[in-house]
Design a protein around this motif. Structure first.
Motif, PDB file in Angstrom:
ATOM      1  N   LEU A 101       4.342  -5.817  -8.645  1.00 38.81           N
ATOM      2  CA  LEU A 101       3.760  -6.165  -7.357  1.00 38.81           C
ATOM      3  C   LEU A 101       3.361  -4.880  -6.652  1.00 38.81           C
ATOM      4  O   LEU A 101       4.176  -3.971  -6.491  1.00 38.81           O
ATOM      5  CB  LEU A 101       4.760  -6.947  -6.501  1.00 38.81           C
ATOM      6  CG  LEU A 101       4.287  -7.339  -5.097  1.00 38.81           C
ATOM      7  CD1 LEU A 101       3.137  -8.344  -5.162  1.00 38.81           C
ATOM      8  CD2 LEU A 101       5.441  -7.914  -4.279  1.00 38.81           C
ATOM      9  N   TYR A 102       2.089  -4.819  -6.237  1.00 39.11           N
ATOM     10  CA  TYR A 102       1.577  -3.662  -5.527  1.00 39.11           C
ATOM     11  C   TYR A 102       1.181  -4.059  -4.110  1.00 39.11           C
ATOM     12  O   TYR A 102       0.370  -4.973  -3.922  1.00 39.11           O
ATOM     13  CB  TYR A 102       0.348  -3.082  -6.233  1.00 39.11           C
ATOM     14  CG  TYR A 102       0.634  -2.407  -7.555  1.00 39.11           C
ATOM     15  CD1 TYR A 102       0.968  -1.061  -7.611  1.00 39.11           C
ATOM     16  CD2 TYR A 102       0.545  -3.112  -8.749  1.00 39.11           C
ATOM     17  CE1 TYR A 102       1.207  -0.429  -8.821  1.00 39.11           C
ATOM     18  CE2 TYR A 102       0.783  -2.496  -9.974  1.00 39.11           C
ATOM     19  CZ  TYR A 102       1.110  -1.157  -9.999  1.00 39.11           C
ATOM     20  OH  TYR A 102       1.356  -0.534 -11.200  1.00 39.11           O
ATOM     21  N   LYS A 103       1.731  -3.364  -3.129  1.00 35.63           N
ATOM     22  CA  LYS A 103       1.379  -3.607  -1.730  1.00 35.63           C
ATOM     23  C   LYS A 103       0.114  -2.845  -1.356  1.00 35.63           C
ATOM     24  O   LYS A 103      -0.044  -1.671  -1.693  1.00 35.63           O
ATOM     25  CB  LYS A 103       2.524  -3.188  -0.798  1.00 35.63           C
ATOM     26  CG  LYS A 103       2.198  -3.370   0.687  1.00 35.63           C
ATOM     27  CD  LYS A 103       3.387  -3.066   1.571  1.00 35.63           C
ATOM     28  CE  LYS A 103       2.957  -3.060   3.038  1.00 35.63           C
ATOM     29  NZ  LYS A 103       2.306  -4.322   3.441  1.00 35.63           N
ATOM     30  N   ASN A 104      -0.766  -3.528  -0.660  1.00 35.38           N
ATOM     31  CA  ASN A 104      -2.019  -2.937  -0.209  1.00 35.38           C
ATOM     32  C   ASN A 104      -1.761  -2.028   0.994  1.00 35.38           C
ATOM     33  O   ASN A 104      -1.259  -2.469   2.023  1.00 35.38           O
ATOM     34  CB  ASN A 104      -2.989  -4.061   0.179  1.00 35.38           C
ATOM     35  CG  ASN A 104      -4.409  -3.586   0.382  1.00 35.38           C
ATOM     36  OD1 ASN A 104      -4.659  -2.465   0.773  1.00 35.38           O
ATOM     37  ND2 ASN A 104      -5.364  -4.470   0.108  1.00 35.38           N
ATOM     38  N   ASN A 105      -2.102  -0.742   0.833  1.00 35.27           N
ATOM     39  CA  ASN A 105      -1.889   0.227   1.901  1.00 35.27           C
ATOM     40  C   ASN A 105      -3.029   0.251   2.921  1.00 35.27           C
ATOM     41  O   ASN A 105      -3.000   1.048   3.861  1.00 35.27           O
ATOM     42  CB  ASN A 105      -1.720   1.634   1.315  1.00 35.27           C
ATOM     43  CG  ASN A 105      -0.513   1.731   0.414  1.00 35.27           C
ATOM     44  OD1 ASN A 105       0.517   1.109   0.657  1.00 35.27           O
ATOM     45  ND2 ASN A 105      -0.636   2.512  -0.662  1.00 35.27           N
TER      46      ASN A 105
END
Length: 583
Positions: A101-105
């Motif tokens: 899971l990658y969080k959008n910065n």
């Protein structure tokens, strides 16, 4: 069923392919295409590879199929995050192999929050569906596996909890979970689950490479299947409204549908009766279209409606599905991808429950070179006409050494909509990321940078993913519609939006799964050309109708059931550091 108990006609070809020759390419239109795709995955921080079997050979079909991915706003901040499935290897996966899971910065980069979110997991993952199964306002995840499927509840604080057992979704034995979708099939406001199984696979019982007539392709020994292997089956689970599910596969009539190798699933209203139907792309066997009978049961109408086979009555190796309204008649059409030496197929919906194979008439017959997977029907250049996109990649690394015309890694495919029922394949005009060769599988479509166009997330076997940022030029405008259910399910899955722009109209529905085993942005995207204001019709999953006149374009419109338009966020064209930092 024994491994080789399929009809004799099938025992000398493991995968359905028509061996068709491509149609001649006509003269290029010369029209400008205002979408341009660039792969920014490395700059965005997406470095971890998708591990799925060995790189240089595939001994078993399980190592070839790969998995999907999802755009999901898991923290409700209005920015799409990324969820990437992963696989493994029989000899052991490299350290750190896991779903991610990658969080959008919000600046064109992403942060890996997998461990913090509680989503570390390895194994042979297949598909992902996104939906708020408990109606708490946060999107949950359902994953299919070879082994045991998994339901993750979004806790609303950045973490997820595995609630598979608590929800009643554990099963005995090993299944090859494939496609999956949340669907409110009985319109009670709670998301049910529909799951497909691909084949019954046992590594110890499958013939070795080249040991059987179904273990070769074009005379070259390869892994075995799907033909020659027992097919999987379909499952339907009813949401009890208390966080648990009940298996209603038998009661609904789903369980009796057998004999096909089921892959990607889509839940949408294909016959315009207000109830969600189920379409299943099937590999080398007839595909299923399950008509919702409004009483908790389904019947397969794939053959009679024209979407089980192609126009010649031939089975195809159905894999991925793109759903949309390419000819702007208010009906949902189907794009389905297939094997090499065959075309992708385009089914035009007549709005009365029947489809016509318009593949050749629409100009898609010029492309037969590659094995094709994830697909989408989206307006990439915002000219008001949905285009076609799919990714490709072989399942046989060994074949390229002998037959170089069948490479293991191959490019992406873009067909631009000419607006007259025909499409034109584009190459250099669509940007540098299109020609880039990979063994791709799932892909998801969404606007990760909120700039008003459609970007693409792509899974590549034994490589990092690709993130194709779409940089649209020209004067084309767009509008995105986000639906929030109240009486209907909170995700509004099954909700239908029709946008009227100028003299045109276009219909889309909120889907939980499409492409190949993947989940797209649930904010519906409509390119509208140079139109500044549009009218929007919403049909909620429970059948309720709402209409909105004179809505401004170039923004994200949030509509809450019963409350109307509650938010309008302008696109961030040129207002973020994204382009300066990554381009």
């Amino acid at each position: 069923m024994s491994l080789l108990s399929l009809p004799a006609a099938h025992t000398f070809a493991q995968v359905s392919t028509r061996n068709v020759k491509p149609q001649p390419r006509g003269k290029a239109s010369g029209l400008p295409f205002h979408a341009c795709f660039r792969d920014i995955a490395e700059q965005a921080g997406l470095h971890a590879p998708l591990i799925y079997g060995p790189e240089d050979h595939k001994a078993y079909i399980l190592e070839t199929v790969g998995c999907g991915c999802a755009f999901i706003d898991y923290d409700n901040d209005g920015w799409l995050d990324l969820f990437l499935l992963n696989g493994t290897r029989y000899e052991g996966a490299p350290p750190g192999t896991t779903n991610r899971l990658y969080k959008n910065n919000r600046d064109g980069t992403f942060t890996d929050v997998t461990e913090k979110a509680g989503l570390v997991r390895d194994g042979w993952a297949s598909g992902v569906a996104v939906g708020d199964y408990n109606n708490d306002g946060f999107e949950d995840l359902f994953l299919t596996y070879y082994g045991q499927n998994v339901l993750y509840r979004n806790n609303g604080d950045g973490t997820f909890t595995d609630v598979t057992e608590k929800a009643g979704l554990l099963h005995q034995g090993t299944r090859w979970g494939a496609g999956c979708t949340f669907v409110d099939y009985d319109r009670d406001g709670h998301l049910d689950l529909f799951v497909s199984n691909y084949v019954q696979f046992d590594k110890e019982r499958v013939p070795k490479t080249g040991e059987s007539p179904v273990c070769n392709w074009k005379g070259i020994p390869t892994n075995c299947g799907p033909r020659g292997l027992p097919p999987g089956r379909l499952w339907l689970y009813h949401n009890n409204g208390d966080g648990t599910y009940t298996d209603v596969s038998e009661k609904s009539g789903i369980a009796k549908l057998t004999g096909s190798y089921c892959m990607t699933t889509v839940a949408a209203d294909f016959d315009n009766d207000g109830w969600p139907d189920l379409y299943v792309a099937c590999d080398s066997t007839p595909s299923f279209l399950l008509k919702n009978k409004h009483d908790g049961t389904f019947t397969d109408v794939g053959l009679e409606t024209g979407v089980a086979l192609n126009e010649d009555g031939m089975e195809q190796a159905g894999m991925g599905l793109g759903i949309g309204d390419y000819n702007l008649d208010g009906n949902l059409d189907i794009l389905k991808t297939h094997f090499a030496d065959d075309t992708a197929i385009l089914y035009r919906n007549d709005g009365k429950g029947s489809f016509e194979d318009v593949t050749n008439a629409a100009g898609l017959g010029v492309e037969t070179r590659f094995i094709s997977w994830g697909a989408g029907m989206y307006d990439f250049d915002n000219d008001g006409y949905p285009d076609l996109f799919w990714v490709t990649g072989s399942v046989y690394p060994e074949v390229e050494k002998i037959l170089p015309n069948y490479p293991f890694k191959s490019p992406r495919i873009v067909f631009r909509n000419l607006g007259n029922g025909k499409f034109e394949e584009l190459f250099d005009q669509a940007g540098p990321a299109i020609a880039s060769a990979h063994a791709s599988r799932g892909c998801a479509f969404g606007d990760f940078d909120n700039d008003g166009d459609i970007d693409v997330l792509v899974m590549n076997l034994n490589e990092p993913p690709s993130l194709l940022r779409n940089d649209v030029s020209g004067s084309g405008k767009s509008i995105k519609v986000k639906l929030v259910g109240t009486k209907s399910n909170r995700s509004a899955i099954g909700g239908r939006v029709t946008v009227h722009y100028g003299s045109k109209l276009q219909t889309q529905e909120v889907l939980s799964q499409a492409s190949f085993y993947s989940a797209n942005d649930q904010r519906l995207h409509f390119g509208v050309g140079n139109i500044e204001k549009v009218a929007i019709d919403v049909r909620w999953p429970n059948g309720g109708i709402e209409r909105f006149a004179s809505v401004q374009t170039d923004c994200i419109v949030t509509i809450r059931e019963g409350a109307g338009i509650v938010k309008m966020d302008p696109f961030r064209k040129g207002s973020t550091s994204l382009r300066s930092s990554l381009y």
